[in-house]
Design a protein around this motif. Structure first.
Motif, mmCIF file in Angstrom:
data_model
loop_
_atom_site.group_PDB
_atom_site.id
_atom_site.type_symbol
_atom_site.label_atom_id
_atom_site.label_comp_id
_atom_site.label_asym_id
_atom_site.label_seq_id
_atom_site.Cartn_x
_atom_site.Cartn_y
_atom_site.Cartn_z
ATOM 1 N N ASP A 1 -34.465 12.908 -20.632
ATOM 2 C CA ASP A 1 -33.709 13.300 -19.740
ATOM 3 C C ASP A 1 -33.646 13.815 -18.775
ATOM 4 O OD1 ASP A 1 -32.526 10.933 -21.269
ATOM 5 O OD2 ASP A 1 -31.131 11.924 -22.271
ATOM 6 N N GLU A 2 -33.063 13.816 -17.461
ATOM 7 C CA GLU A 2 -32.695 14.831 -16.283
ATOM 8 C C GLU A 2 -31.154 15.430 -16.687
ATOM 9 O OE1 GLU A 2 -31.868 14.802 -11.537
ATOM 10 O OE2 GLU A 2 -32.805 13.159 -12.763
ATOM 11 N N ILE A 3 -31.685 16.809 -16.798
ATOM 12 C CA ILE A 3 -30.081 17.592 -17.314
ATOM 13 C C ILE A 3 -29.476 18.357 -15.998
ATOM 14 C CG2 ILE A 3 -28.707 18.755 -18.339
ATOM 15 C CD1 ILE A 3 -30.981 18.000 -20.557
ATOM 16 N N VAL A 4 -28.063 18.070 -15.212
ATOM 17 C CA VAL A 4 -27.821 19.181 -14.487
ATOM 18 C C VAL A 4 -27.085 20.139 -15.201
ATOM 19 C CG1 VAL A 4 -27.182 18.840 -11.900
ATOM 20 C CG2 VAL A 4 -28.751 17.504 -12.438
ATOM 21 N N THR A 5 -26.446 21.465 -14.705
ATOM 22 C CA THR A 5 -25.988 21.854 -15.212
ATOM 23 C C THR A 5 -24.845 22.653 -13.882
ATOM 24 O OG1 THR A 5 -26.565 24.165 -15.065
ATOM 25 C CG2 THR A 5 -26.534 22.204 -17.376
ATOM 26 N N ARG A 6 -23.299 22.713 -13.725
ATOM 27 C CA ARG A 6 -22.719 22.901 -13.339
ATOM 28 C C ARG A 6 -21.176 23.700 -13.805
ATOM 29 N NH1 ARG A 6 -26.287 21.477 -10.316
ATOM 30 N NH2 ARG A 6 -26.140 20.956 -8.342
ATOM 31 N N PRO A 7 -20.829 24.763 -14.319
ATOM 32 C CA PRO A 7 -20.372 25.275 -14.645
ATOM 33 C C PRO A 7 -18.814 25.094 -13.285
ATOM 34 C CG PRO A 7 -22.110 26.497 -14.867
ATOM 35 C CD PRO A 7 -22.075 25.426 -13.907
ATOM 36 N N LEU A 8 -17.815 24.858 -13.825
ATOM 37 C CA LEU A 8 -16.811 25.114 -13.822
ATOM 38 C C LEU A 8 -15.299 25.576 -13.571
ATOM 39 C CD1 LEU A 8 -15.954 20.950 -13.216
ATOM 40 C CD2 LEU A 8 -17.182 22.548 -12.177
ATOM 41 N N SER A 9 -14.287 26.032 -13.217
ATOM 42 C CA SER A 9 -13.777 26.691 -13.066
ATOM 43 C C SER A 9 -12.447 26.526 -11.702
ATOM 44 C CB SER A 9 -13.462 27.908 -12.467
ATOM 45 O OG SER A 9 -12.737 29.239 -12.561
ATOM 46 N N ASP A 10 -10.863 26.621 -12.063
ATOM 47 C CA ASP A 10 -9.549 26.065 -11.501
ATOM 48 C C ASP A 10 -8.836 27.601 -10.785
ATOM 49 O OD1 ASP A 10 -9.273 27.340 -13.855
ATOM 50 O OD2 ASP A 10 -7.686 25.500 -14.947
ATOM 51 N N GLY A 11 -10.212 27.988 -10.860
ATOM 52 C CA GLY A 11 -9.292 29.377 -10.339
ATOM 53 C C GLY A 11 -9.048 30.812 -11.219
ATOM 54 N N GLY A 12 -9.352 30.221 -12.792
ATOM 55 C CA GLY A 12 -8.495 31.515 -13.600
ATOM 56 C C GLY A 12 -10.476 32.374 -13.865
ATOM 57 N N PRO A 13 -10.255 32.906 -15.302
ATOM 58 C CA PRO A 13 -11.426 33.678 -16.243
ATOM 59 C C PRO A 13 -12.923 33.171 -15.727
ATOM 60 C CG PRO A 13 -9.872 33.860 -16.850
ATOM 61 C CD PRO A 13 -9.449 32.300 -16.253
#
Length: 371
Positions: free
Chosen positions: A34-46
């Motif tokens: 499988d092809e895996i793409v990671t994009r960690p996110l934040s909404d402005g907090g820690p």
């Protein structure tokens, strides 16, 4: 199969990049094709600066600042071209205090002012401030003090730090030193500064405020709003504006300095190219520490689920705890949700071994969902 992994942090245990890495590693072990793409996110907090630093070609500048009680704390300014990014949680974060230390009457945002001052000195023309996860309720008074505009009483004496002291505020003892820099607040909180839905009433209790504290703090912030409106850059009725109540009222101070509020999750999505990753995905996995009713009202998970639903792509949520109703979650675009607490059988084990739990759940999901 193309799998997009884009979680928020698991507060108190794992950062968003750590969560993404644990899920991706286990999925790859189970389904290496499988092809895996990671994009960690934040909404402005820690985690806001950490997430952007992993995706943008800038430089992170370490800054010595202070925590909500004035103790030394480590922060950083991410400089990308003529824009600098700072994170209020590095100086004002609730996670910096033990539960017995939480006191929004005394907690100060002075440390955030130090970070912004360093960003200004870096030569940035725009400073983006991630708001969220704060222990403060001082309406940005401490931040302004660090920028050269300390709140003063009727006799012109500087007030003590903290939201409670603002009951006596009468003005500012100087001009904010911003060198014409534009401020942008990255937040998905739309609460006003004061009132039933304001910073004190809605977020005060989790910061340690009693009912009496909330009444005092709300009254103090109302008086503070009157002082902010004397600034030439402050919009009228700042206390009632959407986002003014973000991070204990830091939103109001940024608006008063001529800044604006933008959606934190939308900003992060745009900067890290998340839309293109969504367009290419067959399956989306997201998550956060606690998947509850608040998650469905503007937080990272809600934004991810909505984007997946728009494209007809399944969205799986893995969280430390899950209390959101299944029907509500489904309506928001969530296909399935998995809980570390249920997986381990106890909250204590989930808190102690979150990465192990994520890997074990991810392997199970890979065997079920990979074609």
């Amino acid at each position: 199969m193309r799998v997009l992994i884009c979680p928020d942090k698991f507060a108190g245990t794992l950062s968003a990049p750590d969560v993404a890495a644990a899920v991706a590693e286990a999925w790859h072990d189970e389904k290496p094709q499988d092809e895996i793409v990671t994009r960690p996110l934040s909404d402005g907090g820690p985690g806001f600066v950490e997430v952007l630093a992993a995706a943008l070609p800038g430089r992170a500048v370490p800054v010595e600042t202070v925590d909500p009680l004035g103790r030394p704390a480590a922060g950083e300014v991410l400089v990308v071209g003529d824009t600098a990014y700072v994170e209020s949680a590095q100086a004002c974060g609730l996670h910096l205090l033990a539960k017995t230390e939480r006191d929004p009457r005394a907690a100060t945002s002075f440390g955030l002012g130090i970070l912004i001052a360093h960003a200004v000195e870096s030569g940035a023309r725009t400073v983006v401030v991630g708001l969220g996860g704060s222990a403060t309720n001082d309406g940005g008074a401490g931040m302004l003090a660090a920028l050269g505009a300390a709140p003063v009483d009727g006799s012109g004496y500087a007030l003590p730090y903290g939201g409670a002291a603002l009951v006596a505020v009468a003005g500012l003892g100087g001009e904010p030193r911003l060198r014409d820099v534009t401020l942008v607040a990255a937040t998905d909180v739309d609460n006003p500064l004061t009132g039933l839905h304001g910073a004190s009433n809605v977020y005060g209790p989790q910061k340690g405020a009693t009912r009496e504290d909330i009444m005092l703090l709300d009254s103090a912030l109302e008086r503070w709003a009157g002082v902010l409106e004397k600034l030439p850059t402050c919009p009228p009725g700042v206390a009632g504006l959407a986002g003014a109540g973000a991070a204990g009222g830091l939103g109001a101070a940024i608006l008063a300095l001529g800044g604006r509020c933008e959606s934190g999750i939308d900003m992060v999505n745009r900067l890290i190219g998340l839309d293109a990753a969504f367009d290419a995905a067959d399956l989306v996995i997201t998550g956060e520490g606690s998947f509850d009713f608040q998650s469905l009202r503007g937080k990272v998970v809600a934004g991810v689920a909505a984007a997946a639903a728009e494209r007809g792509v399944p969205c799986l949520v893995v969280a430390g705890q899950v209390s959101a109703g299944r029907r509500e979650a489904s309506a928001a675009g969530v296909t399935e949700s998995w809980s570390l607490t249920e997986h381990f059988g106890s909250e204590e084990e989930a808190m102690a071994r979150p990465a192990d739990g994520l890997r074990e759940i991810a392997k199970r999901l890979a065997s079920q969902w990979s074609r």
